[in-house]
Design a protein around this motif. Sequence first.
Motif, PDB file in Angstrom:
ATOM      1  N   TYR A   6       0.307  -1.394  -0.319  1.00  0.00           N
ATOM      2  CA  TYR A   6      -0.180  -0.373   0.302  1.00  0.00           C
ATOM      3  C   TYR A   6       1.098   0.981   0.033  1.00  0.00           C
ATOM      4  O   TYR A   6       0.841   2.239  -0.392  1.00  0.00           O
ATOM      5  N   SER A   7       2.360   1.523   1.246  1.00  0.00           N
ATOM      6  CA  SER A   7       2.705   2.835   0.982  1.00  0.00           C
ATOM      7  C   SER A   7       3.371   2.699  -0.864  1.00  0.00           C
ATOM      8  O   SER A   7       4.233   3.455  -0.678  1.00  0.00           O
ATOM      9  N   ILE A  13       0.715   7.887   0.658  1.00  0.00           N
ATOM     10  CA  ILE A  13       0.448   7.160   1.939  1.00  0.00           C
ATOM     11  C   ILE A  13       2.160   6.424   2.602  1.00  0.00           C
ATOM     12  O   ILE A  13       2.681   6.096   1.964  1.00  0.00           O
ATOM     13  N   SER A  14       1.725   7.280   3.997  1.00  0.00           N
ATOM     14  CA  SER A  14       2.889   6.480   4.716  1.00  0.00           C
ATOM     15  C   SER A  14       3.617   5.176   5.096  1.00  0.00           C
ATOM     16  O   SER A  14       1.942   5.010   6.053  1.00  0.00           O
ATOM     17  N   LEU A  15       4.131   4.318   6.097  1.00  0.00           N
ATOM     18  CA  LEU A  15       4.039   3.672   6.387  1.00  0.00           C
ATOM     19  C   LEU A  15       5.199   3.439   7.160  1.00  0.00           C
ATOM     20  O   LEU A  15       5.977   3.334   7.321  1.00  0.00           O
ATOM     21  N   ILE A  42      -2.846  -1.999  14.425  1.00  0.00           N
ATOM     22  CA  ILE A  42      -2.452  -1.536  12.734  1.00  0.00           C
ATOM     23  C   ILE A  42      -3.487  -0.235  13.080  1.00  0.00           C
ATOM     24  O   ILE A  42      -4.695  -0.258  13.522  1.00  0.00           O
ATOM     25  N   ILE A  43      -2.653   0.829  13.567  1.00  0.00           N
ATOM     26  CA  ILE A  43      -3.667   2.416  13.178  1.00  0.00           C
ATOM     27  C   ILE A  43      -3.504   2.983  12.159  1.00  0.00           C
ATOM     28  O   ILE A  43      -2.007   3.220  11.466  1.00  0.00           O
ATOM     29  N   MET A  44      -4.723   3.520  11.407  1.00  0.00           N
ATOM     30  CA  MET A  44      -4.291   4.373  10.362  1.00  0.00           C
ATOM     31  C   MET A  44      -4.808   5.800  10.611  1.00  0.00           C
ATOM     32  O   MET A  44      -6.288   6.259  11.140  1.00  0.00           O
ATOM     33  N   GLU A  45      -4.241   6.611   9.945  1.00  0.00           N
ATOM     34  CA  GLU A  45      -4.463   8.399  11.086  1.00  0.00           C
ATOM     35  C   GLU A  45      -4.486   8.476   9.343  1.00  0.00           C
ATOM     36  O   GLU A  45      -4.047   8.855   8.378  1.00  0.00           O
ATOM     37  N   GLY A  46      -5.626   9.808   9.009  1.00  0.00           N
ATOM     38  CA  GLY A  46      -6.409  10.693   8.241  1.00  0.00           C
ATOM     39  C   GLY A  46      -6.107  11.973   8.564  1.00  0.00           C
ATOM     40  O   GLY A  46      -6.248  12.439   9.649  1.00  0.00           O
TER      41      GLY A  46
END
Length: 381
Positions: A6-7, A13-15, A42-46
């Motif tokens: 994905y990254s 998108i950064s990982l 797994i934390i996804m921040e937008g």
Amino acid sequence: EILKRYSSLSDFISLKFVDPFDNPVLAASYADRGIQIHTDDIIMEGSARTKIFSIEDMYTLNAGRTDITGLNAEQQLTSALYFINNPEVPVAAFVDGHNERPSTALKELFTRNNFELLRGTMSSLDREYPDILVIASPSRDFLPEDIEPLNLYINRGGNIFLFIEPSAEPLPLLEGFLAEWGIIPGDELVFEEKANTANNPVNIVPMYDPHIINRYFMETRIFLTMPSSRSLYKVAHQGSAYKVQSILSSTSDSYGKQGYQFDQLTRNAGDIDGPFSLVMSSEKKLTNGDISRLVVVGSRKIYGDDLLGFSSYGNSEFLVQTINWLTKEDSSVNIPPKKIQLDPLNIQFGQTVILGFLLCVLIPLGFLITGIIMFLRRKSL
């Protein structure tokens, strides 16, 4: 591996991998925001919000949650990318109080597409003004005090997704509400002689009618199955206020039986000839310019846990496309899990007959004829 892919696909998108024990300040900063994180989360921040997954959320498990049956990471991550950057979260409200029976898979379908789920009586949900109201196969009729808020909701721009399965028990008030929108549930249980699955005429493979919902299926050649479906009819003289369309229908080889108790499943002299509408929509343009939409599905088993879990059937895709149309959105996501075990092949009865004739008759006959020719040629040498 999937997170890295994905990254690598986008600069937006950064990982980052973080050890919470080496970085206690980071864990504390999330705790200050009311977010509890654990090891392997797994934390996804937008730009709009944050979403947290456990590692188990990336997989599908069996009924006892003891064995992994598939990988669900693509659905979870892709859907979450939209969710964390969308300033508005759509709301789907499931109506209670009439013995409705939504499946776990149906509710998960909404959740995977970033809907906030509510559940309650008609009067309580009307005050929430959800984006879509789901009525999942009630077996008891609505009360007069339910019909009034139902009318208020849809006449001010609401959208309704209603499933009404075959039943010997009439639902006069609910069916009267549908009749006002130009749709009448029939009394027939629909059977298909050829377009069925598992050699069962009740397991209908419906045909796609000309409707914007089915635009997706013009390029994606998959079919769905609707076990135990009832017929739907369009009101003959509804007027121009409503636009009523058929979405899915049976073939001309179908037939309908009334009464829901049968001695045999084959066609009888008194049966009603098809085709029948199985899923219908109705639209109404309001005075303020908004459009209210209603979709009626004549089957409960179309959203069964088993069928929505099979990637070989198009039931999930159809429901997602219908949700998109109801809420006037194009951003819903449905990516089937990558299964460890293969799903059953979705072969119709007619295809089974053709394959059986090919494998059991034509191919052996071809070998036999070839053998006889070779024998005669060698004999004449």
